[in-house]
Write an enzyme that holds these catalytic residues in place. Structure first.
Site, PDB file in Angstrom:
ATOM      1  N   ALA A  86     -31.131 -45.524 -26.514  1.00 37.15           N
ATOM      2  CA  ALA A  86     -32.455 -46.103 -26.297  1.00 37.15           C
ATOM      3  C   ALA A  86     -33.379 -44.957 -25.906  1.00 37.15           C
ATOM      4  O   ALA A  86     -32.927 -43.937 -25.377  1.00 37.15           O
ATOM      5  CB  ALA A  86     -32.383 -47.139 -25.191  1.00 37.15           C
ATOM      6  N   GLU A 116     -23.890 -48.813 -28.956  1.00 37.70           N
ATOM      7  CA  GLU A 116     -23.965 -50.280 -28.922  1.00 37.70           C
ATOM      8  C   GLU A 116     -24.372 -50.865 -30.279  1.00 37.70           C
ATOM      9  O   GLU A 116     -23.868 -51.908 -30.693  1.00 37.70           O
ATOM     10  CB  GLU A 116     -24.950 -50.721 -27.831  1.00 37.70           C
ATOM     11  CG  GLU A 116     -24.384 -50.463 -26.437  1.00 37.70           C
ATOM     12  CD  GLU A 116     -25.428 -50.592 -25.340  1.00 37.70           C
ATOM     13  OE1 GLU A 116     -26.474 -49.902 -25.436  1.00 37.70           O
ATOM     14  OE2 GLU A 116     -25.218 -51.368 -24.406  1.00 37.70           O
ATOM     15  N   GLY A 155     -27.442 -46.846 -26.539  1.00 40.69           N
ATOM     16  CA  GLY A 155     -27.840 -47.872 -27.515  1.00 40.69           C
ATOM     17  C   GLY A 155     -27.336 -47.560 -28.921  1.00 40.69           C
ATOM     18  O   GLY A 155     -27.175 -48.464 -29.736  1.00 40.69           O
ATOM     19  N   GLU A 200     -24.945 -44.135 -19.874  1.00 43.54           N
ATOM     20  CA  GLU A 200     -26.016 -44.716 -19.045  1.00 43.54           C
ATOM     21  C   GLU A 200     -25.866 -44.393 -17.562  1.00 43.54           C
ATOM     22  O   GLU A 200     -26.868 -44.237 -16.863  1.00 43.54           O
ATOM     23  CB  GLU A 200     -26.075 -46.239 -19.246  1.00 43.54           C
ATOM     24  CG  GLU A 200     -26.664 -46.674 -20.578  1.00 43.54           C
ATOM     25  CD  GLU A 200     -25.656 -46.734 -21.714  1.00 43.54           C
ATOM     26  OE1 GLU A 200     -24.517 -46.257 -21.545  1.00 43.54           O
ATOM     27  OE2 GLU A 200     -26.011 -47.274 -22.777  1.00 43.54           O
TER      28      GLU A 200
HETATM   29  N1  COA Z   1     -34.417 -40.900 -25.838  1.00 43.53           N
HETATM   30  C1  COA Z   1     -35.543 -40.189 -26.070  1.00 43.53           C
HETATM   31  N2  COA Z   1     -35.544 -38.960 -26.626  1.00 43.53           N
HETATM   32  C2  COA Z   1     -34.340 -38.461 -26.986  1.00 43.53           C
HETATM   33  C3  COA Z   1     -33.133 -39.129 -26.767  1.00 43.53           C
HETATM   34  C4  COA Z   1     -33.201 -40.422 -26.173  1.00 43.53           C
HETATM   35  N3  COA Z   1     -32.119 -41.176 -25.953  1.00 43.53           N
HETATM   36  N4  COA Z   1     -32.112 -38.366 -27.197  1.00 43.53           N
HETATM   37  C5  COA Z   1     -32.669 -37.237 -27.700  1.00 43.53           C
HETATM   38  N5  COA Z   1     -34.015 -37.286 -27.540  1.00 43.53           N
HETATM   39  C6  COA Z   1     -35.002 -36.286 -27.942  1.00 43.53           C
HETATM   40  C7  COA Z   1     -35.046 -35.110 -26.965  1.00 43.53           C
HETATM   41  O1  COA Z   1     -35.857 -35.418 -25.841  1.00 43.53           O
HETATM   42  C8  COA Z   1     -35.639 -34.032 -27.837  1.00 43.53           C
HETATM   43  O2  COA Z   1     -37.018 -34.278 -27.955  1.00 43.53           O
HETATM   44  P1  COA Z   1     -38.069 -33.022 -27.803  1.00 43.53           P
HETATM   45  O3  COA Z   1     -37.684 -32.096 -28.930  1.00 43.53           O
HETATM   46  O4  COA Z   1     -39.395 -33.659 -27.969  1.00 43.53           O
HETATM   47  O5  COA Z   1     -37.803 -32.424 -26.473  1.00 43.53           O
HETATM   48  C9  COA Z   1     -35.021 -34.335 -29.207  1.00 43.53           C
HETATM   49  O6  COA Z   1     -34.620 -35.699 -29.176  1.00 43.53           O
HETATM   50  C10 COA Z   1     -33.794 -33.491 -29.505  1.00 43.53           C
HETATM   51  O7  COA Z   1     -32.850 -33.677 -28.470  1.00 43.53           O
HETATM   52  P2  COA Z   1     -32.221 -32.454 -27.620  1.00 43.53           P
HETATM   53  O8  COA Z   1     -31.789 -32.992 -26.290  1.00 43.53           O
HETATM   54  O9  COA Z   1     -33.147 -31.296 -27.619  1.00 43.53           O
HETATM   55  O10 COA Z   1     -30.958 -32.101 -28.533  1.00 43.53           O
HETATM   56  P3  COA Z   1     -29.599 -31.441 -28.053  1.00 43.53           P
HETATM   57  O11 COA Z   1     -28.859 -31.081 -29.284  1.00 43.53           O
HETATM   58  O12 COA Z   1     -29.843 -30.375 -27.051  1.00 43.53           O
HETATM   59  O13 COA Z   1     -28.784 -32.628 -27.301  1.00 43.53           O
HETATM   60  C11 COA Z   1     -27.975 -34.861 -26.995  1.00 43.53           C
HETATM   61  C12 COA Z   1     -28.384 -33.765 -27.995  1.00 43.53           C
HETATM   62  C13 COA Z   1     -27.691 -36.135 -27.774  1.00 43.53           C
HETATM   63  C14 COA Z   1     -26.695 -34.442 -26.244  1.00 43.53           C
HETATM   64  C15 COA Z   1     -29.119 -35.075 -25.987  1.00 43.53           C
HETATM   65  O14 COA Z   1     -30.336 -35.259 -26.710  1.00 43.53           O
HETATM   66  C16 COA Z   1     -28.946 -36.260 -25.085  1.00 43.53           C
HETATM   67  O15 COA Z   1     -28.158 -36.208 -24.143  1.00 43.53           O
HETATM   68  N6  COA Z   1     -29.674 -37.372 -25.348  1.00 43.53           N
HETATM   69  C17 COA Z   1     -29.674 -38.529 -24.503  1.00 43.53           C
HETATM   70  C18 COA Z   1     -28.418 -39.332 -24.715  1.00 43.53           C
HETATM   71  C19 COA Z   1     -28.409 -40.526 -23.817  1.00 43.53           C
HETATM   72  O16 COA Z   1     -28.332 -40.436 -22.600  1.00 43.53           O
HETATM   73  N7  COA Z   1     -28.463 -41.714 -24.432  1.00 43.53           N
HETATM   74  C20 COA Z   1     -28.386 -42.944 -23.736  1.00 43.53           C
HETATM   75  C21 COA Z   1     -29.711 -43.475 -23.383  1.00 43.53           C
HETATM   76  S1  COA Z   1     -29.489 -45.035 -22.572  1.00 43.53           S
END
Ligand code: COA
Length: 260
Positions: free
Chosen positions: A66, A114, A111, A134
């Site tokens: 999400a 999910e 999400g 989460e």
């Molecule tokens: N919500 C909003 N933005 C998200 C996102 C999310 N769940 N997951 C990734 N993004 C965005 C990042 O903020 C970044 O945006 P920006 O370039 O404007 O800063 C872009 O997507 C790329 O992500 P980034 O974190 O730079 O890539 P990465 O390769 O370093 O890491 C992940 C990848 C998936 C490990 C990391 O993005 C992450 O941990 N995301 C969140 C996962 C999460 O907690 N999901 C559950 C939410 S309930």
């Protein structure tokens, strides 16, 4: 129907729905969730669609969760409503009367995991990563993860994933039954389309009843589920596809199903 955050395409009676925010790793913002709901409502009703494949754009992510920038603004009542609304979207996917296959091509977190769980079948590329992170945000899964993950992989494994927030790679996801199949990187969509093609070649009256009967497994006792199965079995027996399928077998020819 036009969309901003997803792309849909129909070919050979298979609808591909691609979540298309690769710059945000296909994170589910409210606009995307709403478009997904519309797309699945349309796929369910479309006379041109027998199977749906759901995937994410780009090489890196299926759906990275999400959208955290929207989550961060929620209060108690807003959070509850947000979860209920998200659950309704995933319900529309699970209750789609046509089989839905997730082609998981990278991160499927929160999400994203999910939404894959709401699909009927999951095919993962070898670089896929599943997780319910989460707790790292001070949250629990809210789009059905506590319920569907436990039903798919068992309470103990779901508890471990949800309590630790630890990720599970594709091979482990396959081992614990979270995914049906693992394929080389870059091939999840083509694998899913190949499976979709096999499904689309069957008698669609039977496939639709099979979707409903299999969906009932978590809603009913075994006794009730068996009654549902028998009823749908009977309904299949009234279809033209049934007459065609059995006649074709006995006449040693390929069936020509009409979906009636
Ligand atoms: N919500 C909003 N933005 C998200 C996102 C999310 N769940 N997951 C990734 N993004 C965005 C990042 O903020 C970044 O945006 P920006 O370039 O404007 O800063 C872009 O997507 C790329 O992500 P980034 O974190 O730079 O890539 P990465 O390769 O370093 O890491 C992940 C990848 C998936 C490990 C990391 O993005 C992450 O941990 N995301 C969140 C996962 C999460 O907690 N999901 C559950 C939410 S309930």
């Amino acid at each position: 129907m036009s969309y901003e955050n997803i792309v849909t395409e129909i070919s050979d009676r298979i609808q591909t729905v691609t979540i298309n925010r690769p710059e945000k790793l296909n994170a589910l913002n409210l606009a995307t969730l709403s478009e997904l709901r519309r797309a699945f409502t349309e796929a369910a009703a479309s006379a041109d669609v027998d199977v749906v494949v759901l995937t994410g754009a780009g090489e890196k992510a299926f759906v990275a969760g999400a959208d955290i920038s929207e989550l961060a603004r929620l209060d108690v009542l807003g959070g509850r409503q947000y979860a209920l609304d998200g659950q309704a979207v995933l319900d529309a996917i699970e209750k789609c009367p046509k089989p839905v296959i997730a082609a998981v091509n990278g991160y499927a977190l929160g999400g994203g995991c999910e939404i894959a769980l709401a699909c009927h079948i999951r095919i993962a590329s070898e670089n896929a990563v599943f997780g319910q992170p989460e707790v790292k945000l001070g949250l629990i899964p809210g789009f059905g993860g506590t319920q569907r993950l436990a039903r798919l992989v068992g309470k103990g494994r779901a508890a471990e994933m949800i309590f630790t927030g630890a990720n599970v790679k594709a091979d482990e996801a396959f081992r614990i039954g979270l995914v049906n199949k693992v394929c080389p990187a870059g091939e999840s969509v083509s694998e899913a389309l190949a499976m979709a093609k096999t499904i689309a070649a069957q008698g669609q009256v039977a496939v639709r009843y099979a979707v409903e009967a299999v969906n009932a497994v978590h809603e009913t006792s075994l006794e009730q589920g068996l009654v549902i199965e028998a009823s749908y079995f009977g309904l299949c027996c009234g279809s033209e596809d049934f007459k065609e399928g059995t006649s074709a077998f006995l006449e040693k020819r390929k069936p020509n199903f009409t979906g009636k």
